[in-house]
Design a protein around this motif. Structure first.
Motif, PDB file in Angstrom:
ATOM      1  N   VAL A   1       0.860  -1.179   0.000  1.00  0.00           N
ATOM      2  CA  VAL A   1       0.000   0.000   0.000  1.00  0.00           C
ATOM      3  C   VAL A   1       0.893   1.224   0.000  1.00  0.00           C
ATOM      4  CG1 VAL A   1      -1.776   1.231   1.278  1.00  0.00           C
ATOM      5  CG2 VAL A   1      -1.698  -1.258   1.349  1.00  0.00           C
ATOM      6  N   ARG A   2       0.567   2.159  -0.877  1.00  0.00           N
ATOM      7  CA  ARG A   2       1.394   3.361  -0.925  1.00  0.00           C
ATOM      8  C   ARG A   2       0.563   4.555  -0.495  1.00  0.00           C
ATOM      9  NH1 ARG A   2       6.109   4.845  -3.881  1.00  0.00           N
ATOM     10  NH2 ARG A   2       6.233   7.111  -4.061  1.00  0.00           N
ATOM     11  N   VAL A   3       1.150   5.352   0.389  1.00  0.00           N
ATOM     12  CA  VAL A   3       0.452   6.534   0.875  1.00  0.00           C
ATOM     13  C   VAL A   3       1.252   7.748   0.463  1.00  0.00           C
ATOM     14  CG1 VAL A   3      -0.472   7.672   2.912  1.00  0.00           C
ATOM     15  CG2 VAL A   3      -0.246   5.187   2.880  1.00  0.00           C
ATOM     16  N   ASN A   4       0.647   8.641  -0.298  1.00  0.00           N
ATOM     17  CA  ASN A   4       1.319   9.900  -0.599  1.00  0.00           C
ATOM     18  C   ASN A   4       0.763  10.945   0.343  1.00  0.00           C
ATOM     19  OD1 ASN A   4       2.919   8.947  -2.692  1.00  0.00           O
ATOM     20  ND2 ASN A   4       1.183   9.033  -4.099  1.00  0.00           N
ATOM     21  N   ALA A   5       1.639  11.561   1.075  1.00  0.00           N
ATOM     22  CA  ALA A   5       1.152  12.480   2.096  1.00  0.00           C
ATOM     23  C   ALA A   5       2.001  13.723   2.101  1.00  0.00           C
ATOM     24  CB  ALA A   5       1.222  11.817   3.466  1.00  0.00           C
ATOM     25  N   PRO A   6       1.458  14.858   2.522  1.00  0.00           N
ATOM     26  CA  PRO A   6       2.284  16.049   2.691  1.00  0.00           C
ATOM     27  C   PRO A   6       3.203  15.883   3.894  1.00  0.00           C
ATOM     28  CG  PRO A   6       0.068  16.469   3.409  1.00  0.00           C
ATOM     29  CD  PRO A   6       0.051  15.127   2.773  1.00  0.00           C
ATOM     30  N   LYS A   7       4.198  16.749   3.939  1.00  0.00           N
ATOM     31  CA  LYS A   7       5.258  16.613   4.930  1.00  0.00           C
ATOM     32  C   LYS A   7       4.735  16.536   6.365  1.00  0.00           C
ATOM     33  CE  LYS A   7       8.470  19.838   6.666  1.00  0.00           C
ATOM     34  NZ  LYS A   7       9.069  21.130   6.399  1.00  0.00           N
ATOM     35  N   ASN A   8       3.775  17.407   6.688  1.00  0.00           N
ATOM     36  CA  ASN A   8       3.359  17.479   8.074  1.00  0.00           C
ATOM     37  C   ASN A   8       2.451  16.325   8.482  1.00  0.00           C
ATOM     38  OD1 ASN A   8       1.328  18.237   6.484  1.00  0.00           O
ATOM     39  ND2 ASN A   8       0.829  20.136   7.564  1.00  0.00           N
ATOM     40  N   MET A   9       1.999  15.522   7.500  1.00  0.00           N
ATOM     41  CA  MET A   9       1.134  14.397   7.850  1.00  0.00           C
ATOM     42  C   MET A   9       1.914  13.110   8.125  1.00  0.00           C
ATOM     43  SD  MET A   9      -1.812  15.461   8.095  1.00  0.00           S
ATOM     44  CE  MET A   9      -2.687  13.916   8.207  1.00  0.00           C
ATOM     45  N   VAL A  10       3.205  13.109   7.794  1.00  0.00           N
ATOM     46  CA  VAL A  10       3.968  11.856   7.851  1.00  0.00           C
ATOM     47  C   VAL A  10       4.014  11.292   9.269  1.00  0.00           C
ATOM     48  CG1 VAL A  10       6.255  10.860   7.567  1.00  0.00           C
ATOM     49  CG2 VAL A  10       5.336  12.357   5.834  1.00  0.00           C
ATOM     50  N   LEU A  11       4.373  12.142  10.219  1.00  0.00           N
ATOM     51  CA  LEU A  11       4.513  11.631  11.588  1.00  0.00           C
ATOM     52  C   LEU A  11       3.181  11.139  12.159  1.00  0.00           C
ATOM     53  CD1 LEU A  11       7.182  13.860  13.322  1.00  0.00           C
ATOM     54  CD2 LEU A  11       7.401  11.662  12.182  1.00  0.00           C
ATOM     55  N   PRO A  12       2.083  11.863  11.968  1.00  0.00           N
ATOM     56  CA  PRO A  12       0.807  11.306  12.431  1.00  0.00           C
ATOM     57  C   PRO A  12       0.473   9.960  11.805  1.00  0.00           C
ATOM     58  CG  PRO A  12       0.549  13.624  11.955  1.00  0.00           C
ATOM     59  CD  PRO A  12       1.933  13.258  11.546  1.00  0.00           C
ATOM     60  N   ILE A  13       0.755   9.827  10.502  1.00  0.00           N
ATOM     61  CA  ILE A  13       0.449   8.540   9.857  1.00  0.00           C
ATOM     62  C   ILE A  13       1.310   7.437  10.449  1.00  0.00           C
ATOM     63  CG2 ILE A  13       0.532   7.257   7.689  1.00  0.00           C
ATOM     64  CD1 ILE A  13      -0.145   9.865   6.271  1.00  0.00           C
ATOM     65  N   LEU A  14       2.617   7.747  10.649  1.00  0.00           N
ATOM     66  CA  LEU A  14       3.513   6.747  11.235  1.00  0.00           C
ATOM     67  C   LEU A  14       3.007   6.327  12.612  1.00  0.00           C
ATOM     68  CD1 LEU A  14       7.096   8.065  10.403  1.00  0.00           C
ATOM     69  CD2 LEU A  14       5.956   6.095   9.435  1.00  0.00           C
ATOM     70  N   ALA A  15       2.637   7.337  13.410  1.00  0.00           N
ATOM     71  CA  ALA A  15       2.170   7.035  14.762  1.00  0.00           C
ATOM     72  C   ALA A  15       0.904   6.182  14.707  1.00  0.00           C
ATOM     73  CB  ALA A  15       1.903   8.325  15.517  1.00  0.00           C
ATOM     74  N   TYR A  16       0.010   6.540  13.793  1.00  0.00           N
ATOM     75  CA  TYR A  16      -1.244   5.794  13.669  1.00  0.00           C
ATOM     76  C   TYR A  16      -0.978   4.352  13.276  1.00  0.00           C
ATOM     77  CZ  TYR A  16      -5.537   4.076  11.613  1.00  0.00           C
ATOM     78  OH  TYR A  16      -6.612   3.300  11.312  1.00  0.00           O
ATOM     79  N   LEU A  17      -0.096   4.180  12.270  1.00  0.00           N
ATOM     80  CA  LEU A  17       0.165   2.823  11.768  1.00  0.00           C
ATOM     81  C   LEU A  17       0.891   1.981  12.813  1.00  0.00           C
ATOM     82  CD1 LEU A  17       1.091   3.496   8.067  1.00  0.00           C
ATOM     83  CD2 LEU A  17      -0.905   2.315   8.922  1.00  0.00           C
ATOM     84  N   LYS A  18       1.744   2.629  13.574  1.00  0.00           N
ATOM     85  CA  LYS A  18       2.452   1.866  14.585  1.00  0.00           C
ATOM     86  C   LYS A  18       1.457   1.325  15.608  1.00  0.00           C
ATOM     87  CE  LYS A  18       6.225   1.921  17.832  1.00  0.00           C
ATOM     88  NZ  LYS A  18       7.199   2.677  18.593  1.00  0.00           N
ATOM     89  N   GLN A  19       0.517   2.183  15.955  1.00  0.00           N
ATOM     90  CA  GLN A  19      -0.480   1.780  16.929  1.00  0.00           C
ATOM     91  C   GLN A  19      -1.381   0.709  16.342  1.00  0.00           C
ATOM     92  OE1 GLN A  19      -3.331   4.786  17.333  1.00  0.00           O
ATOM     93  NE2 GLN A  19      -4.649   3.510  18.610  1.00  0.00           N
ATOM     94  N   ARG A  20      -1.528   0.734  15.000  1.00  0.00           N
ATOM     95  CA  ARG A  20      -2.423  -0.205  14.342  1.00  0.00           C
ATOM     96  C   ARG A  20      -1.751  -1.572  14.124  1.00  0.00           C
ATOM     97  NH1 ARG A  20      -4.939  -2.292  10.718  1.00  0.00           N
ATOM     98  NH2 ARG A  20      -6.939  -2.007   9.751  1.00  0.00           N
ATOM     99  N   GLY A  21      -0.475  -1.695  14.449  1.00  0.00           N
ATOM    100  CA  GLY A  21       0.149  -3.014  14.352  1.00  0.00           C
ATOM    101  C   GLY A  21       1.337  -3.076  13.421  1.00  0.00           C
TER     102      GLY A  21
END
Lengths: 178, 601, 169, 295
Positions: free
Chosen positions: A29-49
């Protein structure tokens, strides 16, 4: 619904319009995100497993004047890779460090900093890592002229000529056919 | 009368140095002159067989000198000279010298004493003032260590006094004399009680607990005398107790001697193991000293002619090399201000003489020929095998292997390896230490090659009590088991060394490599890089020993301490300090009384 | 003297500096298939004990520093075999910014084995050739290093900090 | 005359020891299905090492280390009878002289290696000394019954007291003999007790900074050491032999140790020491009990 689709839906519902998620192929799965969204996505995915931070890479889009940073995550429970891609301006923009989310990012960010010159804000140790005593522009940038550098540094006049026509022949054993 | 004068000279010198305290040079000269006067008196006038009595109303002081007096006196006086030379360089006050001289007075006096009361008096003088010497030690742990030493000394002193009373009660005599004729087992009790302070002084396990702390926390120069000199009084005590007080011990209670021998063997081994686990030079040496004194106990425990010769000779050797080692460490401390083995290294280039001193000191400690350590160990092995106690032999051998371990650790951590950055400007130890080292190296070799000098004298001491079995002359010794010619061993080693050197010089050439020019997996290291392997030197042995290493007498004692503290706490609970509570107890007591009396009150 | 020379040729202790992929060719060379020990060639642990420096594969600048240091710690006479194309001209790293191209610019090389990878037969053959050269007195590269020390140091200083990485003599 | 005799003696033992090392390499090679170097290979190695032009020295002690090592072993050799061949100085010493002289070598090497300031070297030394707590004590305990039973501490007298074949100490005291065999493995430093050298782990330990003629010295030290150590064992357990059979005996003891070496991995240090405090110690104590019961 496959795992990939589920993940895609979850990301889209959580982050909405800001990100662009597409399934590239099976298990990816590829996620294209703006710079400021990267850390929230990482944090979310880490929590998601997604506990495994596989890789952080960088691509130099010199014509666009941008660096693309790709964060590779992997989940053992879903058997799915997620690539989070973001683009920052070459030379002018910096990237917040991800080591608070994934400790593994520590060395990758040092490497990217050394090879591309990307500055990671908040990283405690952006110093000499793989290269020793490197001066000049980082070697993995597209505007770094490898051949010119090699010719200057290693005292080789013409690389192609040097390669194929050599005056004094080295010793050739029977094993090397010649 | 001379014996009395000698003691008087030492006391007066001590008092004089106290008054000359602030004037350092004068004080030192007076101390040295006083010492020299006293020891000259001793050496020229004290011959075996002198008797002197002093009657002060009911109390009679009896002095006597024997071969043992001369033997131990010379050792103690010699070590005291080394102590004096070294202590001139330390920052001391006059009281320090006063205490030192009074300790010496006690130690020499003990050797003269013929009756148990004056023996006790002089022995306690020595203990008390050596306690004060430890108290004036070098760091903030000293008072605690000194107190520990005092407690053990007092324990030994009481035991001795009690033994003396028992002896006087049963034999109606305070003289040091035979008690074999007493009926019943009380004579064993007397012997044991009289032996106790000597076992404490010679740090025989389990009476050794004071020694590591007291040795390492007293001032460096004093440790030389403390370990090299004062422990000899313990050995003198063994001699007094086993040969003069109870002459028939071997035939009446042979098991008691076996116990002493085994205690000695265990002391030698365990102290050796503790020694190579230490990370502090003086602690290491303290344990090594205990270990070496264990051999002496083995020698006395075997109780044959040449085992006792071995014990005496070992005591002499111990005085030489243990003083040497403590002296070198004192010199190193004077220059680098630490005894922590992890903080030194590579000093060989800066302090070559100290290195040579330490090197031969450890060679002697390990018992390698041709040094003073070898004859006694050789004799001891012959004696133990002769006795037939092969397991004890193995134990002693194990102990002597531990000697290699701790002595290498010592020499490596201080002198070999990489020089620390902050020690680049260190100089050789000053004159007093250097003189001491050279003075001690002489007997180290001379007696190693020609042990007959000392053995002859030792033989005079004990031939009256034991059947002479050892054949000896100046340079050889013969036992029923074997024969050794010490100079030949030395000559062989020297000539083989010359031969090897010739081979060495014929071939090739060498160049001087820098300390950073080292194989470090081809990594370049800078000059301040830590390459020295000194901490946790035998760390893996902790794993090899496993759990048993964690057991110790000290922990057992601490457990007792905790138990007493616990009981005391409970007992204290009854006394709350509140009048009402006492009133309550009173009421409770009387009601209980009333109940017991059946309500008749 | 002749005896010494003979023994030098028959007893080569090798320090294999496994910089790259060439290292995989050495286990078969050492073990039962090819068995180089029958020629008296043994792997050794440190440069102090070795006579032969075998450089198996590409040398990055970072490794070159260490190679130079190892070479300088070896007692003379010492021999160097460059193994694989990478030591000759950079091999497949011919245009890499971080891999040196010609080993002989930095340390003198007695013998090259070309190929990518050379087979164990080639390695054994090189050893035998070196043995012949030593016996004849031709393997004198180590003398070249001592004679042209300045030149080598100059070349080395172009790629790394010589002050720090040379052995202090 | 006797000096010349001693030179020949030393030369002979050195060469034989080097040949033993060659055999060890050959045998190991054959066990591993290789051809192996020629038997005289170690001699070539030593010649080569002595022919080296320069060797790095880290100081006086570092230089003297190998020299002292060879001194110690050479001096031991003088006191050791080779079979019933009278040693040059047999009347001047006994077991304890030999045992204490035997330590001079390792001590010299330890001092030398220590001065090199290389932590690998010192770790190797620390291991070597700790290993002595294992094998040395077992060796000593294994030989004690023989000396005790024959009521002497002189090695030469023990040899003569034993008598010929069926009266060998090896047969009379088999339990001690087995304990002794265990100890010889450690004494020779062969696998599984090779952790002092451990080339892959601590880069050949004490020898890490030694090259050139220093290493040559250490090689001949090791060569003489093999003969002295196995020779001590053979002397004590195999009775009076003439010098030829003595070498045969030492060879077989060495060969047994090499064969074990060829197929063994390496212990960790605390495992090695603990190993010796297990079964070999039990054997040694049983051997002592045996001599008590027999007497």
């Amino acid at each position: 619904m496959t795992q990939e689709e589920k993940i895609k839906k979850d990301i889209e519902t959580t982050f909405g319009e800001l990100v662009n998620v597409n399934i590239q192929r099976e298990k990816r799965v590829r996620v294209n995100a703006p710079k400021n969204m990267v850390l929230p996505i990482l944090a979310y995915l880490k929590q998601r497993g997604f506990h495994q931070f596989t890789l952080l890479t960088c691509v130099d889009w010199i014509n666009d004047g941008e660096f693309e940073l790709v964060y590779n995550l992997y989940s053992l429970s879903y058997n799915v890779h997620v690539l989070i891609s973001t683009r920052i301006k070459r030379d002018t923009e910096t990237m917040p460090t991800a080591i608070n989310v994934y400790e593994m990012a520590f060395d990758y960010e040092r490497e990217i900093h050394e090879m591309f010159g990307v500055v990671f804000e908040g990283h405690p140790r952006l110093d000499e890592f793989l290269l020793e005593d490197w001066k000049g522009i980082p070697p993995m940038r597209k505007d770094f002229d490898t051949r010119k550098y090699v010719e200057e540094k290693f005292g080789v006049k013409d690389l192609t000529k040097e390669l194929f026509t050599r005056k004094e022949q080295p010793y050739r054993g029977p094993g090397s056919n010649g | 009368m001379t014996m009395f004068y000698i003691l008087l000279v030492f006391i007066l010198t001590g008092l004089l140095t106290l008054f000359l305290g602030p004037i350092k040079v004068l004080r030192n000269i007076v101390a040295l002159l006083g010492y020299l006067a006293g020891s000259a008196l001793f050496i020229y006038n004290i011959k075996p067989g002198l008797i002197y009595s002093l009657n002060i109303r009911v109390y009679n002081i009896h002095f006597e000198s024997g071969f043992s007096t001369v033997f131990f006196g010379i050792i103690i006086l010699a070590v005291f000279l080394i102590f004096l030379l070294a202590s001139f360089h330390e920052e001391n006050d006059g009281a320090y010298y006063l205490f030192a001289f009074l300790t010496l007075t006690g130690a020499i006096g003990v050797l003269f004493a013929k009756d148990l009361i004056s023996f006790f008096f002089l022995f306690e003088t020595m203990s008390l003032f050596s306690f004060l010497m430890v108290l004036k030690g070098k760091n903030k742990n000293s008072p605690k260590s000194a107190f520990k030493y005092l407690v053990w000394s007092v324990f030994g002193g009481y035991a001795f006094l009690f033994g003396t009373f028992l002896k006087v009660y049963t034999t109606h005599s305070v003289m040091i004399g035979d008690i074999s004729f007493i009926g019943g087992h009380i004579k064993l009790l007397i012997l044991l009680l009289i032996l106790t302070p000597f076992m404490v002084k010679a740090a025989l396990m389990p009476f050794h607990l004071w020694a590591p702390d007291a040795y390492s926390d007293s001032k460096d120069a004093f440790t030389v005398f403390f370990s090299g000199g004062l422990s000899k009084i313990g050995i003198f005590g063994y001699f007094i107790a086993l040969f003069k007080i109870f002459t028939e011990i071997a035939s009446k209670y042979p098991w008691f001697l076996t116990v002493i021998a085994w205690l000695g063997g265990i002391t030698a081994t365990l102290a050796g193991i503790y020694a190579f686990m230490q990370d502090d030079a003086k602690k290491l040496l303290a344990y090594s000293s205990i270990s070496q004194l264990g051999y002496v106990a083995v020698g006395f425990g075997i109780y044959t002619h040449y085992s006792v010769v071995a014990a005496f000779f070992h005591a002499l050797g111990h005085a030489v090399y243990e003083s040497l080692l403590f002296l070198v460490v004192a010199g190193v401390y004077y220059r680098v201000k630490t005894t922590d083995l992890r903080k030194m290294g590579g000093l060989i280039k800066k302090m070559p003489l100290s290195f040579i001193g330490l090197l031969f000191g450890i060679i002697a400690t390990s018992g390698i020929p041709p040094t003073i350590g070898f004859p006694s160990k050789w004799l001891l092995y012959e004696a133990v095998i002769m006795k037939g106690d092969l397991l004890l032999t193995s134990l002693v051998f194990f102990a002597s292997i531990t000697a290699f371990l701790y002595s290498y650790k010592l020499v490596h951590s201080i002198f070999l390896g990489k020089l620390h950055k902050e020690h680049r400007d260190v100089k050789e130890a000053p004159l007093g230490y250097a003189t001491g080292i050279i003075l001690l190296l002489i007997p180290l070799f001379v007696l190693g090659v020609a042990p007959g000098i000392a053995v002859k004298h030792i033989d005079y001491i004990i031939r009256f009590y034991l059947k002479p079995e050892l054949g000896y002359n100046l340079t050889t010794m013969t036992t029923p088991l074997g024969h050794v010619n010490f100079p030949v061993v030395g000559i062989v080693m020297v000539s083989m060394f010359v031969l090897s050197l010739i081979i060495y010089f014929i071939f090739g050439s060498t160049y001087k490599a820098d300390q950073t020019d080292n194989y470090t997996a081809t990594e370049a290291i800078s000059d301040d890089f830590e390459l020295h392997y000194a901490g946790e030197f035998y760390g893996f042995m902790r794993k090899a020993f496993g759990r048993p290493l964690k057991w110790s007498f000290e922990k057992l004692l601490n457990a007792f301490l905790k138990l007493f503290a616990f009981i005391g706490e409970i007992a204290r609970g009854f006394y709350m300090g509140d009048a009402r509570v006492y009133l309550f107890y009173l009421v409770l007591f009387f009601s209980l009384l009333a109940y017991l009396m059946g309500g008749k009150l | 003297m002749k005896l010494f020379k003979f023994s030098q040729s028959r007893s080569l202790w090798m320090m294999h500096f496994c910089t790259g992929c060439g290292a995989v060719e050495l286990p078969p060379t050492m073990t039962s298939r090819f068995d180089m020990e029958r020629f008296g060639i043994m792997p050794m642990a440190t440069p102090r004990q070795s006579d032969l420096l075998l450089i198996t594969g590409y040398l990055t600048i970072k490794t070159l520093k260490r190679v130079v240091r190892a070479y300088e710690q070896m007692p003379t006479p010492r021999y160097v075999i460059g193994f694989g194309s990478c030591t000759i001209n950079g091999g497949m790293y011919w245009d890499s910014y971080n891999v040196i191209k010609k080993l002989e610019l930095y340390i003198p090389v007695d013998l090259y084995i070309n190929g990518c990878m050379p087979r164990p037969e080639a390695i054994i053959d090189a050893f035998l050739k070196l043995r012949e050269m030593i016996a004849k007195g031709e393997a004198n590269a180590w003398k070249k290093y001592i004679e042209n020390y300045e030149w080598y140091k100059k070349n080395q200083s172009e790629v790394f900090d010589v002050e720090k990485w040379s052995v202090k003599k | 005359m006797s000096i010349l005799y001693f030179f020949l003696y030393l030369l002979l033992v050195t060469i034989v020891g080097l040949l033993y090392m060659g055999v060890a390499r050959k045998v190991t090679a054959h066990v591993q299905n290789r051809y192996g170097p020629p038997i005289y290979q170690p001699i070539l190695d030593v010649l080569k090492l002595f022919g080296k032009k320069d060797a790095a020295s880290h100081g006086v002690m570092h230089t003297l280390g190998p020299v002292i090592a060879y001194t110690g072993i050479g001096a031991t050799l003088l006191f050791l009878p080779l079979g019933n061949h009278t040693p040059l100085l047999h009347f001047n010493g006994d077991l304890f002289v030999v045992l204490y002289l035997l330590v001079v070598g390792p001590l010299g090497m330890a001092l030398g290696a220590g001065e090199s300031a290389n932590s690998n070297a010192t770790i190797g030394i620390a291991r070597a000394l700790s290993m002595m707590l294992g094998y040395e004590i077992i060796f000593f305990m294994a030989t004690l019954p023989v000396f005790y039973a024959n009521h002497t501490a002189s090695i030469y007298k023990v040899i003569l007291a034993q008598g010929t074949f069926p009266k060998w100490a090896a047969i009379m005291y088999p339990i001690s003999f087995i304990a002794g065999l265990f100890a010889v493995q450690g004494l020779l430093g062969e696998k599984p007790f090779e952790l002092v050298i451990a080339p892959h782990e601590i880069a050949s330990g004490p020898m890490v900074e030694y090259g050139g003629k220093f290493l040559g010295f250490l090689q001949i030290w090791h060569a003489v050491g093999i003969i002295v150590e196995t020779g001590l064992f053979v002397d004590i357990f195999f009775g009076p032999q003439n010098i030829l059979w003595f070498f045969v005996g030492t060879f077989f003891v060495f060969l047994a140790s090499v064969l074990v070496n060829a197929v063994m991995p390496r212990f960790r240090i605390e495992q090695a020491v603990r190993f010796y405090w297990g079964i070999p110690l039990l054997f040694a104590i049983l051997g002592i009990l045996q001599v008590y019961l027999w007497r």
